[in-house]
Each structure stands twice: as C-alpha cells, then as structure tokens.
Scaffold this motif. Structure first.
Motif, short mmCIF file in Angstrom:
data_model
loop_
_atom_site.label_atom_id
_atom_site.label_comp_id
_atom_site.label_asym_id
_atom_site.label_seq_id
_atom_site.Cartn_x
_atom_site.Cartn_y
_atom_site.Cartn_z
N ARG A 8 40.91 39.22 50.33
CA ARG A 8 40.09 38.56 49.15
C ARG A 8 38.94 37.59 49.51
NH1 ARG A 8 43.15 34.28 46.52
NH2 ARG A 8 40.93 34.30 44.38
N ALA A 11 36.71 40.50 51.20
CA ALA A 11 35.81 41.25 49.78
C ALA A 11 34.16 40.28 49.38
CB ALA A 11 36.80 41.10 48.97
N ALA A 12 34.49 38.99 49.69
CA ALA A 12 33.56 38.13 49.17
C ALA A 12 32.63 38.31 49.93
CB ALA A 12 34.16 36.45 48.86
N LEU A 15 30.38 41.52 49.57
CA LEU A 15 29.75 41.20 48.42
C LEU A 15 28.24 40.28 48.91
CD1 LEU A 15 29.46 42.00 45.56
CD2 LEU A 15 30.83 39.93 44.55
N TRP A 33 30.17 32.37 50.00
CA TRP A 33 31.15 33.63 50.46
C TRP A 33 32.09 33.17 48.60
CZ3 TRP A 33 36.36 32.94 50.27
CH2 TRP A 33 36.91 31.96 50.81
N VAL A 40 34.64 38.56 42.13
CA VAL A 40 35.88 39.59 43.26
C VAL A 40 37.46 39.96 42.72
CG1 VAL A 40 37.30 39.13 45.74
CG2 VAL A 40 34.97 39.12 45.49
N ASP A 41 37.61 38.81 42.49
CA ASP A 41 38.84 38.43 41.52
C ASP A 41 39.06 39.71 40.67
OD1 ASP A 41 39.95 37.17 43.66
OD2 ASP A 41 40.18 35.12 41.86
#
Length: 64
Positions: A8, A11-12, A15, A33, A40-41
């Motif tokens: 997670r 991913a953040a 992004l 982030w 993301v979730d």
C-alpha cells in the motif's frame, strides 16, 4: 538490509511520483504519500478478492 515497504505504501508513493508530487514532503504534518492512501485503498480493494484485501490491509503481500 532494509525491510521492503508494504504494498500500500509503495502504491501511494508511486501515485505521488506519477503526479509529480514529492513523496516525503510534509503535508498536514505527515509525508505526502500518506495523503493518497484513501485513493490507493479504493483501487486495491476493487482489484482483489476480499481475502486478499484483508491480508493487504494487515500489511501482508498480495499473492493473486
């Protein structure tokens, strides 16, 4: 050797990078982030089974 970052968080951070935002700059007292975790979730939850999502939320890796 450093422990790998949780999925997670990775991913953040990705992004942030994709938006041209600095990952670790403080935003509202936290790293930038972290402000993207809700987005993301949403994506990760939609992309996985409920079991995979539960494992990921607990900090484990997704294997699907």
């Amino acid at each position: 050797m450093r422990k790998p970052k949780p999925p997670r968080e990775r991913a953040a951070r990705a992004l942030c990078t994709s938006r041209g935002l600095p990952e670790n700059t403080k935003f509202e007292g936290r790293p930038m982030w972290e402000s993207l975790m809700p987005e993301v979730d949403i994506v990760l939850k939609a992309a996985q089974t409920p079991e995979e999502w539960a494992r990921l939320r607990e900090g484990g890796e997704s294997h699907g």
